[in-house]
Design a protein around this motif. Structure first.
Motif, short mmCIF file in Angstrom:
data_model
loop_
_atom_site.label_atom_id
_atom_site.label_comp_id
_atom_site.label_asym_id
_atom_site.label_seq_id
_atom_site.Cartn_x
_atom_site.Cartn_y
_atom_site.Cartn_z
N UNK A 14 15.50 13.79 -2.67
CA UNK A 14 16.18 12.59 -2.45
C UNK A 14 15.81 11.82 -0.99
N UNK A 15 15.54 12.63 -0.28
CA UNK A 15 15.02 12.48 1.07
C UNK A 15 13.76 11.55 1.07
N UNK A 16 12.67 12.11 0.12
CA UNK A 16 11.42 11.55 0.09
C UNK A 16 11.55 10.14 -0.75
N UNK A 17 12.46 10.26 -1.65
CA UNK A 17 12.86 8.93 -2.33
C UNK A 17 13.30 7.67 -1.61
N UNK A 18 14.08 8.18 -0.44
CA UNK A 18 14.78 7.10 0.27
C UNK A 18 14.05 6.68 1.30
N UNK A 19 12.78 7.51 1.68
CA UNK A 19 11.82 7.08 2.80
C UNK A 19 10.74 6.63 1.93
N UNK A 40 10.22 2.64 3.32
CA UNK A 40 8.90 2.13 3.48
C UNK A 40 8.35 0.95 2.81
N UNK A 41 8.58 0.80 1.66
CA UNK A 41 8.33 -0.29 0.68
C UNK A 41 9.23 -1.39 1.33
N UNK A 42 10.55 -1.44 1.76
CA UNK A 42 11.21 -2.39 2.04
C UNK A 42 10.56 -2.93 3.70
N UNK A 43 9.96 -1.79 4.34
CA UNK A 43 9.67 -2.29 5.65
C UNK A 43 8.25 -3.27 5.43
N UNK A 44 7.53 -3.02 4.49
CA UNK A 44 6.28 -3.50 4.07
C UNK A 44 6.68 -5.14 3.59
N UNK A 45 7.62 -5.05 2.93
CA UNK A 45 8.23 -6.38 2.53
C UNK A 45 8.58 -7.22 3.62
N UNK A 46 9.38 -6.65 4.45
CA UNK A 46 9.88 -7.18 5.56
C UNK A 46 8.85 -7.71 6.61
N UNK A 47 7.78 -7.09 6.93
CA UNK A 47 6.48 -7.34 7.69
C UNK A 47 5.98 -8.60 6.93
N UNK A 48 5.72 -8.62 5.59
CA UNK A 48 5.22 -10.00 4.82
C UNK A 48 5.97 -11.09 5.24
N UNK A 49 7.41 -10.84 4.84
CA UNK A 49 8.24 -12.08 4.81
C UNK A 49 8.32 -12.46 6.43
#
Length: 240
Positions: A49-54, A58-67
């Motif tokens: 579960x911890x790896x899934x949340x991380x 990480x994916x949300x952080x990439x989207x945030x950087x692109x946006x």
């Protein structure tokens, strides 16, 4: 953890008669092994579960950087639409007001998407507050009619919340179009820019007065200079 560490010592407390009952200890050890397996399974689930949340973070952080990068580019185009809009295939009026309105609407819609994806903005608030205001003008309607195809479901990173956002926006857009013409039109926005500026009569009259006063002063000064010259000539003749 305390129970696991103390379990060997707890085995010594088992009732025995003359010698150690190894059969009993074997049964206890098997029970202990089952408990250990359950604890290990729970620990594995926690790590998973911890790896899934991380991974999601990480994916949300990439989207945030692109946006954020897209927002910076939008701000540049919003400041100088006449210069930078042709670089991405857009062309607006020479004053650039239409381009600024277009890019501001795009930023507003991106704000709604990020708020809805993160759960900060609910569906009811999205419909009644954000989209209702955007589609009250022809600017918002023209923007969605032009860019709705770009919000496709086959793009990388489009999740369930993103697809729901597009569905909600499309429903509100169709509802706004069906309700009739937009209250705020392009003609209303361009009318003040095309209204001729009435001449300032007070400034014109003041300028006329100053010109008249200048002419009078020039005439008086010329008369005085001429009188002085004539007087000097007469004085020279009388002296001779």
């Amino acid at each position: 953890m305390a129970a696991v560490l103390l379990s060997p010592f707890l085995l010594l407390l088992l009732p025995t008669e003359n010698s150690v009952n190894w059969a009993r200890l074997r049964e206890v050890s098997q029970t202990y092994g089952a408990t250990s397996a359950i604890v290990s399974a729970l620990a594995l689930c926690g790590v998973s579960a911890s790896l899934f949340i991380q991974a999601r973070q990480f994916k949300a952080g990439r989207f945030e950087t692109v946006r954020r990068y897209h927002l910076d580019l939008t701000r540049i185009a919003m400041d100088e639409p006449k210069t930078f809009a042709p670089c991405i295939g857009e062309r607006f009026d020479p004053h650039g007001d239409q381009g600024r309105q277009f890019y501001y609407t795009a930023s507003w819609m991106r704000y709604g998407l990020m708020g809805y994806e993160s759960g900060v903005i609910g569906e009811q608030s999205l419909r009644t507050d954000l989209l209702h205001a955007v589609f009250r003008s022809e600017i918002g309607r023209d923007y969605w009619a032009k860019t709705s195809a770009l919000w496709g479901q086959n793009k990388s990173g489009y999740n369930r919340r993103t697809r729901e956002f597009k569905r909600i926006v499309e429903e509100e857009y169709q509802r706004a179009v069906a309700s009739g013409p937009a209250p705020i039109t392009w003609a209303d926005l361009r009318a003040p820019q095309q209204t001729p500026i009435a001449p300032d009569l007070s400034s014109s009259r003041r300028r006329t007065r100053w010109l008249a006063a200048g002419r009078v002063a020039l005439a008086v000064g010329s008369a005085v200079a001429l009188g002085v010259a004539v007087s000097k000539v007469n004085y020279d003749r009388f002296d001779r």
